[in-house]
Design an enzyme around this catalytic site. Sequence first.
Site, PDB file in Angstrom:
ATOM      1  N   LYS A  26      54.305  45.020  46.266  1.00 55.11           N
ATOM      2  CA  LYS A  26      54.378  46.439  46.637  1.00 55.11           C
ATOM      3  C   LYS A  26      53.337  46.778  47.700  1.00 55.11           C
ATOM      4  CE  LYS A  26      53.348  49.716  43.430  1.00 55.11           C
ATOM      5  NZ  LYS A  26      52.364  50.697  43.914  1.00 55.11           N
ATOM      6  N   SER A  27      52.099  46.373  47.479  1.00 56.17           N
ATOM      7  CA  SER A  27      51.036  46.712  48.444  1.00 56.17           C
ATOM      8  C   SER A  27      51.335  46.117  49.814  1.00 56.17           C
ATOM      9  CB  SER A  27      49.694  46.149  47.961  1.00 56.17           C
ATOM     10  OG  SER A  27      49.271  46.823  46.813  1.00 56.17           O
ATOM     11  N   GLY A 100      51.150  56.833  45.414  1.00 57.72           N
ATOM     12  CA  GLY A 100      49.801  57.115  45.891  1.00 57.72           C
ATOM     13  C   GLY A 100      49.448  56.296  47.120  1.00 57.72           C
ATOM     14  N   SER A 174      38.146  51.211  46.213  1.00 59.21           N
ATOM     15  CA  SER A 174      39.554  51.578  46.377  1.00 59.21           C
ATOM     16  C   SER A 174      40.105  51.013  47.676  1.00 59.21           C
ATOM     17  CB  SER A 174      39.705  53.102  46.375  1.00 59.21           C
ATOM     18  OG  SER A 174      41.000  53.446  46.840  1.00 59.21           O
ATOM     19  N   GLN A 176      42.991  51.661  48.719  1.00 65.49           N
ATOM     20  CA  GLN A 176      43.749  52.730  49.380  1.00 65.49           C
ATOM     21  C   GLN A 176      42.829  53.527  50.312  1.00 65.49           C
ATOM     22  OE1 GLN A 176      45.703  54.952  46.285  1.00 65.49           O
ATOM     23  NE2 GLN A 176      47.252  53.355  45.974  1.00 65.49           N
ATOM     24  N   ASP A 322      45.749  47.138  38.523  1.00 65.76           N
ATOM     25  CA  ASP A 322      47.121  47.512  38.155  1.00 65.76           C
ATOM     26  C   ASP A 322      47.638  46.733  36.945  1.00 65.76           C
ATOM     27  OD1 ASP A 322      47.205  49.332  40.196  1.00 65.76           O
ATOM     28  OD2 ASP A 322      48.227  48.009  41.597  1.00 65.76           O
ATOM     29  N   LYS A 349      45.612  57.046  37.703  1.00 63.52           N
ATOM     30  CA  LYS A 349      46.742  56.287  38.264  1.00 63.52           C
ATOM     31  C   LYS A 349      48.037  57.092  38.061  1.00 63.52           C
ATOM     32  CE  LYS A 349      44.482  52.796  39.871  1.00 63.52           C
ATOM     33  NZ  LYS A 349      44.419  52.620  41.331  1.00 63.52           N
ATOM     34  N   ARG A 394      54.357  51.029  35.109  1.00 65.47           N
ATOM     35  CA  ARG A 394      53.675  49.872  34.503  1.00 65.47           C
ATOM     36  C   ARG A 394      53.524  50.030  32.990  1.00 65.47           C
ATOM     37  NH1 ARG A 394      52.896  47.013  38.964  1.00 65.47           N
ATOM     38  NH2 ARG A 394      52.044  48.067  40.794  1.00 65.47           N
TER      39      ARG A 394
HETATM   40  C1  S3P Z   1      46.781  49.756  46.133  1.00 59.85           C
HETATM   41  C2  S3P Z   1      45.499  49.904  45.684  1.00 59.85           C
HETATM   42  C3  S3P Z   1      45.149  50.240  44.299  1.00 59.85           C
HETATM   43  C4  S3P Z   1      46.328  50.043  43.344  1.00 59.85           C
HETATM   44  C5  S3P Z   1      47.608  50.570  43.907  1.00 59.85           C
HETATM   45  C6  S3P Z   1      47.940  49.900  45.222  1.00 59.85           C
HETATM   46  C7  S3P Z   1      47.020  49.428  47.540  1.00 59.85           C
HETATM   47  O1  S3P Z   1      44.745  51.599  44.243  1.00 59.85           O
HETATM   48  O2  S3P Z   1      46.053  50.644  42.105  1.00 59.85           O
HETATM   49  O3  S3P Z   1      48.679  50.349  43.005  1.00 59.85           O
HETATM   50  O4  S3P Z   1      48.134  49.010  47.878  1.00 59.85           O
HETATM   51  O5  S3P Z   1      46.079  49.582  48.348  1.00 59.85           O
HETATM   52  P1  S3P Z   1      43.187  51.979  44.522  1.00 59.85           P
HETATM   53  O6  S3P Z   1      42.865  51.408  45.817  1.00 59.85           O
HETATM   54  O7  S3P Z   1      43.146  53.483  44.550  1.00 59.85           O
HETATM   55  O8  S3P Z   1      42.441  51.407  43.375  1.00 59.85           O
END
Ligand code: S3P
Length: 446
Positions: A26-27, A100, A174, A176, A322, A349, A394
Amino acid sequence: MSSQAGERLVARGGLPCGRVRVAGDKSISHRAAMFGALAEGETRITGFLAGEDCLATLTAFRRMGVATEGPDTGGNLRIAGVGLDGLQPPEEPLAMGNSGTSMRLLAGLLAGQHFPTVLTGDASLRNRPMNRVAEPLTRMGARIRAEGEGGRPPLRIEPAPDLKGRHHVLEVASAQVKSALMLAGLYADGETCVTEPAPTRDHTERMLAAFGYPISRDGATVCLDGGGRLGGTDLAIPGDLSSATFFLVAAAIIPGAELTIEEVGINPTRRGGLDILRAMGADIREANPRTLGGEPVADLEVRGGRLHGINIPTQTVPLAIDEFPALFVAAAAAEGRTVLREAEELRVKESDRIQVMAYGLQALGVAAEPLADGIVIDGGAMSGGKVDAHGDHRVAMAFAVASVVAEGPIEVTGAEAIRTSFPDFLDVVERAGLRVATITEGSNHG
Ligand code: S3P
């Protein structure tokens, strides 16, 4: 966190065996869509995850004038990149669904555009904190406001033609936030650096390099200069370790199970869950290690047995962030006590994963005590029963696989969210030898 309308699963367990593949990462799929759109020339992707979250990212770029073809059932996707300055203003607010990652990463990317945008999402996403990206972006000169109460979505982004690169020192580990700042950095004047308090997934860094964008790392700090260009490329996306973890747990907790999950990403910044399961006594082998699309992958071979509880090392928390819903199921099936601390991020989350998992485990007769920053789980017998996934993909998948050790069927409500990250979960579950059926609730429930 509502789960009234939608799908209910009934999971009846089974003995995991054979070979399966899980959905694309996914990421990495989010980032492939973003960098493909911003690149010059075409990008051809295989293994793209056609889950709702990544499709929300892709749709956002289509609304900003990017032509795409696919993804087909094999995850083949072509993106005709428009270059860093080629996006067009969307006609309406961009809907990010449950995702998110879409909202936070796009916030950084859109901060540098010459047109305004509004980013919105579903009820769960509208409840998630956005100031963690809005505030550091504002310090770069971005004009971005989280319009919901307490820094929550929607995000309103106005054009800010003169973003300035700067050095950010993050308080929260993070990926993200790190990625949002690097995406804004592509549009900023000068150098943008991000120092993280603990390592987080580095897919953005790897993929920038794959698209030919210069980026440097020194210890915990990653830096790039604005004003470069991304070149379209071919990318293969590995199986998602976070999706594979449901199957690792399903097989690891039941003696006699023997399951191989093929071509799974084992990036060192993602493999905390593997390490935690091994520390609990799981027998997992990484066969045929190789590199795919700039990411390390392997076939994961797991044999079932008896696990034991552990104190989860706090430094593994961001590397397994995750995986905790599945890991809590492993802890519930293990002998003895498992303690998790310094994991308060789980409370923000897709649901409050500490509370929601504690409620679900308790409904199955497991002693699970939520803490402000973690949970204490005493492993033991698990009954069947009803649990509510609170619309969290999840959580739903974790309780579906818990059925391999439960004494009766487990019913999971709010399971429609599984489509956000693992649309063919039920097919893969069946191929792995588990019995999970889905029931769509009538509209009078919604
Ligand atoms: C992700 C980072 C994680 C993870 C999310 C995907 C990403 O979040 O929990 O499902 O793709 O960068 P955080 O960076 O807020 O921990």
